[in-house]
Design a protein around this motif. Structure first.
Motif, short mmCIF file in Angstrom:
data_model
loop_
_atom_site.label_atom_id
_atom_site.label_comp_id
_atom_site.label_asym_id
_atom_site.label_seq_id
_atom_site.Cartn_x
_atom_site.Cartn_y
_atom_site.Cartn_z
N LEU A 2 0.77 -1.40 -0.04
CA LEU A 2 0.34 -0.51 -0.19
C LEU A 2 0.95 1.64 0.24
CD1 LEU A 2 -2.72 1.33 0.49
CD2 LEU A 2 -2.56 1.06 3.06
N ARG A 3 1.73 1.18 0.74
CA ARG A 3 3.11 2.77 0.66
C ARG A 3 2.97 2.68 -0.49
NH1 ARG A 3 7.97 3.47 5.19
NH2 ARG A 3 8.81 4.90 4.11
N HIS A 4 3.99 1.26 -1.36
CA HIS A 4 5.45 2.51 -2.28
C HIS A 4 3.66 2.04 -3.56
CE1 HIS A 4 8.37 3.41 0.22
NE2 HIS A 4 8.62 1.72 0.68
N GLN A 5 2.73 1.38 -3.25
CA GLN A 5 2.34 1.20 -4.53
C GLN A 5 3.02 0.47 -5.46
OE1 GLN A 5 0.31 4.05 -6.18
NE2 GLN A 5 -0.28 4.90 -3.96
N ARG A 6 3.74 -0.43 -5.20
CA ARG A 6 4.83 -1.98 -5.71
C ARG A 6 4.72 -2.76 -5.55
NH1 ARG A 6 9.46 0.80 -7.83
NH2 ARG A 6 9.72 -0.89 -8.81
N VAL A 7 5.57 -4.05 -6.77
CA VAL A 7 4.91 -5.32 -6.53
C VAL A 7 5.98 -5.24 -4.97
CG1 VAL A 7 5.72 -7.73 -6.90
CG2 VAL A 7 4.72 -6.16 -8.58
N ALA A 8 5.74 -6.35 -4.06
CA ALA A 8 6.15 -6.35 -2.48
C ALA A 8 6.35 -7.50 -2.39
CB ALA A 8 5.70 -5.71 -1.70
N ALA A 9 5.84 -9.28 -2.89
CA ALA A 9 5.70 -9.75 -2.65
C ALA A 9 5.77 -11.33 -3.73
CB ALA A 9 4.74 -10.54 -1.11
N LEU A 10 6.54 -12.18 -4.32
CA LEU A 10 6.20 -12.97 -5.57
C LEU A 10 6.37 -14.31 -4.74
CD1 LEU A 10 6.17 -13.10 -8.47
CD2 LEU A 10 8.73 -13.29 -8.52
N ASN A 11 5.02 -14.52 -4.91
CA ASN A 11 4.38 -16.10 -4.57
C ASN A 11 4.03 -17.18 -5.83
OD1 ASN A 11 3.77 -18.61 -2.66
ND2 ASN A 11 3.35 -17.52 -1.25
N LEU A 12 5.24 -17.77 -6.00
CA LEU A 12 4.14 -19.17 -7.39
C LEU A 12 4.25 -20.41 -6.66
CD1 LEU A 12 6.01 -17.68 -10.04
CD2 LEU A 12 4.16 -16.68 -9.00
N SER A 13 4.94 -20.20 -5.77
CA SER A 13 4.47 -21.86 -4.68
C SER A 13 4.58 -22.67 -5.37
CB SER A 13 4.70 -21.62 -3.32
OG SER A 13 4.15 -21.34 -2.53
N ASN A 14 4.86 -23.87 -5.64
CA ASN A 14 3.63 -25.53 -6.07
C ASN A 14 3.39 -25.29 -6.79
OD1 ASN A 14 4.32 -26.83 -2.80
ND2 ASN A 14 3.26 -24.81 -1.80
N MET A 15 2.95 -24.87 -8.09
CA MET A 15 2.26 -24.18 -9.32
C MET A 15 3.15 -25.10 -10.81
SD MET A 15 1.85 -20.02 -9.51
CE MET A 15 1.15 -19.38 -8.53
N ALA A 16 4.00 -25.72 -9.68
CA ALA A 16 4.42 -26.67 -11.26
C ALA A 16 5.05 -26.09 -11.90
CB ALA A 16 3.55 -27.55 -11.77
N LEU A 17 6.24 -24.82 -12.08
CA LEU A 17 6.01 -24.33 -13.26
C LEU A 17 8.41 -24.62 -13.62
CD1 LEU A 17 4.99 -20.67 -11.75
CD2 LEU A 17 3.94 -22.35 -13.83
N SER A 18 7.92 -24.85 -14.92
CA SER A 18 9.58 -25.23 -15.10
C SER A 18 9.78 -24.03 -15.67
CB SER A 18 9.64 -26.73 -16.02
OG SER A 18 10.56 -27.17 -16.64
#
Length: 293
Positions: A74-90
């Protein structure tokens, strides 16, 4: 034990950062444009997305802050977290991911990412939480992690890193959790690890580490769990006063090494010890009875 710490740390960061999904790119178009470019670069380097989560959701027709796995502050209006866990991505991690300059939490747990990690990740100076557990990252252990001054949690367990554990990790004054288990790391445990003052979990089991365990590790009074088992080549003896400075130690795993000498008589001073693994070494003596006081 490690899964419990994963959940506790992940939940704590979600609370402390106060993440909120926003659609306010118009207020800072250049800033969020940079974040968008970085994330789209990552999308381009993903070669398999079996659930089509990113391919159908990460599009130019929607706000970055509404994308799956992305949360903005909310404060910076920027991406603060990226959670791509358990998506079977390669796929692989591209250098532009290091341009997410407001990123605090990065979680890629349990995917099929592979290859070397780019040096540009050292630019993520706000990072507090990193979990790359259960992937197939390769190459020499990246010393860049020691350049992330706010890091509190680092989990690289179950990958294919090789080489030495860098001394620079000891620069992480705020580090509370460190797991490098189940890789192919070699060499000695850095004696500089004795500088840690906030570390609660140290796990470097299931590697190819050798040499003596630095005695300074047993002076880190904040430690709750130490796992050094299944390295097969750790040698030497344990300090006779091993438990004098470990009031919170609950888990000590040293099995399957080449440790020798007498079992320290003051093991009973580790009053909170619940798990003690000493098997398949060459220790002598008996395990002292735990004190009733």
């Amino acid at each position: 034990m490690e899964k419990m710490f994963d959940c506790i740390f992940a939940y704590a960061f979600l609370i402390s950062i106060t993440f909120q999904m926003l659609s306010s790119e118009s207020k800072q178009p250049m800033s969020l444009a940079t974040d968008r470019t970085s994330l789209l670069s990552l999308k381009q380097h993903i070669t398999s997305d079996p659930s089509l989560l990113l391919s159908t959701n990460w599009t130019n027709s929607s706000s970055v802050c509404s994308w799956i796995g992305v949360t903005c502050s909310l404060r910076h209006q920027r991406v603060a977290a990226l959670n791509l866990s358990n998506m079977a991505l390669s796929g692989t991690i591209p250098p532009p991911l290091g341009h997410l300059s407001f990123l605090v939490s990065l979680d890629l747990t349990s995917n099929l990412f592979h290859g070397d990690l780019p040096q540009e990740l050292s630019l993520l100076r706000r990072l507090k939480f990193i979990s790359f557990r259960l992937n197939n990252f390769t190459g020499d252990f990246p010393p860049m992690f020691g350049q992330l001054p706010k890091l509190e949690y680092l989990n690289l367990r179950n990958n294919s890193f090789i080489g030495f554990i860098p001394k620079s990790l000891s620069n992480l004054a705020n580090l509370q959790f460190l797991s490098l288990s189940s890789n192919s790391l070699s060499g000695e445990i850095p004696k500089e690890f004795g500088r840690f003052r906030s570390l609660q979990t140290l796990s470097v089991a299931f590697n190819h580490l050798s040499g003596a365990i630095p005695s300074a590790i047993f002076n880190i009074s904040t430690l709750v769990s130490i796992a050094l088992s299944h390295n097969y080549e750790l040698s030497g003896s344990l300090p006779t006063d091993m438990c004098s400075n470990l009031p919170s130690l609950t888990v000590l795993r040293l099995s399957d090494n080449r440790l020798s000498g007498a079992i320290p008589t003051n093991v009973s001073q580790c009053s909170r010890l619940e798990v003690l693994g000493l098997s398949y070494n060459s220790f002598s003596g008996q395990i002292p009875q735990k004190s009733d006081t």
